[in-house]
Design a protein around this motif. Structure first.
Motif, PDB file in Angstrom:
ATOM      1  N   GLY A  94       0.806  -1.221   0.000  1.00  0.00           N
ATOM      2  CA  GLY A  94       0.000   0.000   0.000  1.00  0.00           C
ATOM      3  C   GLY A  94       0.837   1.268   0.000  1.00  0.00           C
ATOM      4  N   LEU A  95       2.155   1.106   0.208  1.00  0.00           N
ATOM      5  CA  LEU A  95       3.056   2.275   0.237  1.00  0.00           C
ATOM      6  C   LEU A  95       3.455   2.666  -1.186  1.00  0.00           C
ATOM      7  CD1 LEU A  95       5.492   0.957   3.018  1.00  0.00           C
ATOM      8  CD2 LEU A  95       3.591   2.585   3.315  1.00  0.00           C
ATOM      9  N   THR A  96       3.924   3.923  -1.337  1.00  0.00           N
ATOM     10  CA  THR A  96       4.477   4.294  -2.649  1.00  0.00           C
ATOM     11  C   THR A  96       5.678   3.398  -2.924  1.00  0.00           C
ATOM     12  OG1 THR A  96       5.867   5.974  -1.606  1.00  0.00           O
ATOM     13  CG2 THR A  96       3.738   6.708  -2.506  1.00  0.00           C
ATOM     14  N   TRP A  97       5.973   3.171  -4.190  1.00  0.00           N
ATOM     15  CA  TRP A  97       7.178   2.416  -4.540  1.00  0.00           C
ATOM     16  C   TRP A  97       8.393   3.153  -3.987  1.00  0.00           C
ATOM     17  CZ3 TRP A  97       6.452  -2.327  -6.146  1.00  0.00           C
ATOM     18  CH2 TRP A  97       5.310  -2.659  -6.877  1.00  0.00           C
ATOM     19  N   PRO A  98       9.479   2.453  -3.652  1.00  0.00           N
ATOM     20  CA  PRO A  98      10.686   3.137  -3.175  1.00  0.00           C
ATOM     21  C   PRO A  98      11.177   4.154  -4.208  1.00  0.00           C
ATOM     22  CG  PRO A  98      10.919   0.730  -3.000  1.00  0.00           C
ATOM     23  CD  PRO A  98       9.636   0.990  -3.717  1.00  0.00           C
ATOM     24  N   ARG A  99      11.763   5.242  -3.747  1.00  0.00           N
ATOM     25  CA  ARG A  99      12.280   6.226  -4.695  1.00  0.00           C
ATOM     26  C   ARG A  99      13.397   5.604  -5.526  1.00  0.00           C
ATOM     27  NH1 ARG A  99      17.015   8.868  -3.745  1.00  0.00           N
ATOM     28  NH2 ARG A  99      16.395  10.590  -5.078  1.00  0.00           N
ATOM     29  N   MET A 100      13.571   6.137  -6.721  1.00  0.00           N
ATOM     30  CA  MET A 100      14.627   5.617  -7.588  1.00  0.00           C
ATOM     31  C   MET A 100      15.979   6.119  -7.065  1.00  0.00           C
ATOM     32  SD  MET A 100      15.140   5.996 -11.713  1.00  0.00           S
ATOM     33  CE  MET A 100      13.452   5.586 -12.090  1.00  0.00           C
ATOM     34  N   PRO A 101      16.887   5.207  -6.702  1.00  0.00           N
ATOM     35  CA  PRO A 101      18.185   5.668  -6.199  1.00  0.00           C
ATOM     36  C   PRO A 101      18.911   6.517  -7.257  1.00  0.00           C
ATOM     37  CG  PRO A 101      17.890   3.313  -5.778  1.00  0.00           C
ATOM     38  CD  PRO A 101      16.774   3.734  -6.682  1.00  0.00           C
ATOM     39  N   ASP A 102      19.652   7.508  -6.805  1.00  0.00           N
ATOM     40  CA  ASP A 102      20.371   8.396  -7.730  1.00  0.00           C
ATOM     41  C   ASP A 102      21.237   7.612  -8.708  1.00  0.00           C
ATOM     42  OD1 ASP A 102      19.241  10.573  -6.483  1.00  0.00           O
ATOM     43  OD2 ASP A 102      20.998  11.002  -5.238  1.00  0.00           O
ATOM     44  N   VAL A 103      21.892   6.567  -8.213  1.00  0.00           N
ATOM     45  CA  VAL A 103      22.804   5.812  -9.084  1.00  0.00           C
ATOM     46  C   VAL A 103      22.029   5.115 -10.206  1.00  0.00           C
ATOM     47  CG1 VAL A 103      22.806   3.816  -7.512  1.00  0.00           C
ATOM     48  CG2 VAL A 103      24.650   4.078  -9.170  1.00  0.00           C
ATOM     49  N   PHE A 104      20.801   4.695  -9.945  1.00  0.00           N
ATOM     50  CA  PHE A 104      19.966   4.102 -11.004  1.00  0.00           C
ATOM     51  C   PHE A 104      19.703   5.144 -12.094  1.00  0.00           C
ATOM     52  CE2 PHE A 104      17.463   0.204  -9.276  1.00  0.00           C
ATOM     53  CZ  PHE A 104      18.471  -0.156  -8.411  1.00  0.00           C
ATOM     54  N   PHE A 105      19.240   6.306 -11.641  1.00  0.00           N
ATOM     55  CA  PHE A 105      18.872   7.385 -12.567  1.00  0.00           C
ATOM     56  C   PHE A 105      20.085   7.821 -13.396  1.00  0.00           C
ATOM     57  CE2 PHE A 105      17.964  11.795 -13.688  1.00  0.00           C
ATOM     58  CZ  PHE A 105      16.635  11.746 -14.100  1.00  0.00           C
ATOM     59  N   GLU A 106      21.204   7.975 -12.713  1.00  0.00           N
ATOM     60  CA  GLU A 106      22.419   8.444 -13.409  1.00  0.00           C
ATOM     61  C   GLU A 106      22.892   7.428 -14.440  1.00  0.00           C
ATOM     62  OE1 GLU A 106      25.298   9.353 -10.327  1.00  0.00           O
ATOM     63  OE2 GLU A 106      23.855  10.664  -9.324  1.00  0.00           O
ATOM     64  N   LEU A 107      22.845   6.164 -14.100  1.00  0.00           N
ATOM     65  CA  LEU A 107      23.270   5.118 -15.030  1.00  0.00           C
ATOM     66  C   LEU A 107      22.343   5.074 -16.249  1.00  0.00           C
ATOM     67  CD1 LEU A 107      24.896   2.678 -15.992  1.00  0.00           C
ATOM     68  CD2 LEU A 107      23.546   1.245 -14.443  1.00  0.00           C
ATOM     69  N   ALA A 108      21.040   5.143 -16.009  1.00  0.00           N
ATOM     70  CA  ALA A 108      20.082   5.108 -17.126  1.00  0.00           C
ATOM     71  C   ALA A 108      20.303   6.286 -18.054  1.00  0.00           C
ATOM     72  CB  ALA A 108      18.651   5.110 -16.578  1.00  0.00           C
TER      73      ALA A 108
END
Ligand code: MD3
Ligand code: FE
Length: 221
Positions: A94-108
């Motif tokens: 029921g919680l929001t999905w975990p935030r996208m870690p910075d390293v995920f975003f930067e790599l993408a």
């Protein structure tokens, strides 16, 4: 020696160039691209999974997927008896999905740039987990709103044979082996092509164990 052929780099360290293979009109495999990021990526993955563990979901047709999944980012992909969709909340907690870690975003973003997409702001990362025998049947991804944005996929752990088809299910697929650390970027005209993953073969990966993990970054909202 002719000065124009003098090798300025003769005694330089050999540099491991990221190898880029084109597999479609706007699709590229970036071999080993994720390897230098792993020491940051894997702890961040553990943090995401502690809040939203892998689970096997049910398709609208009533089948349990062989692939287990989780998500991070503003939107997460889910499926149940009533259909496929993106949600802001994890249906299991029921919680929001975990935030996208910075390293995920930067790599993408770095991978998208390498494939010619200068601006990519993913709001969703689907995390798929395959154990030996798990597969993904040929399908199209049509649940996103922004078809203009590319999709970036990161393969970790056991190898997979990716099937890259055409615009109709019956079109012949090309087979693309995807290894630990490889990234694929799909854009534009290739976004609606059929694709899938053959059953994962038995094996042990030195860092990930008996599994393949795939991150799929998208602009879903
Ligand atoms: C190619 N995942 O989650 S990589 C999916 O390896 C999915 O887990 C596969 O297909 C995996 O939907 C394949 C990601 C991928 C995603 C979308 C695509 C490849 C694509 C859209 C068009 C072509
Ligand atoms: Fe897909």
């Amino acid at each position: 020696m002719n000065p124009t052929t003098f090798d300025l780099f003769a005694d330089a360290e050999p540099v491991q160039q990221p190898r880029r293979e084109q597999i479609g009109e706007q699709s590229y495999v970036l071999r080993s691209f994720a390897l230098p990021w792993l020491d940051r990526l894997l702890p961040a993955l553990e943090t995401v999974l502690a809040a939203a563990p892998f689970r096997q979901m049910i398709t609208p047709g009533g089948f349990t997927m062989s692939v287990a999944l989780s998500n991070c980012g503003t939107l997460g992909w889910t499926t149940d008896r009533s259909g496929y969709r993106y949600t802001r909340n994890d249906p299991q907690t029921g919680l929001t999905w975990p935030r996208m870690p910075d390293v995920f975003f930067e790599l993408a973003q770095a991978a998208a740039r390498e494939a010619g997409f200068a601006t990519f702001t993913p709001d969703s990362c689907l995390i798929n987990r395959y154990v030996p025998g798990a597969k993904m049947s040929l399908h199209q991804d049509k649940d996103e709103n922004a078809y203009a944005a590319p999709i970036v996929s990161v393969s970790l752990g056991l190898p997979a044979m990716f099937l890259f088809g055409g615009f109709e299910r019956s079109n012949k697929s090309q087979r693309v082996p995807l290894l630990h650390g490889d990234i694929v970027v799909w854009g534009g005209v290739d976004r609606l092509r059929y694709h899938g993953v053959l059953p994962i073969k038995e094996g042990q990966h030195s860092r990930l164990g008996e599994q393949r993990i795939n991150f799929t970054f998208r602009t879903a909202g």
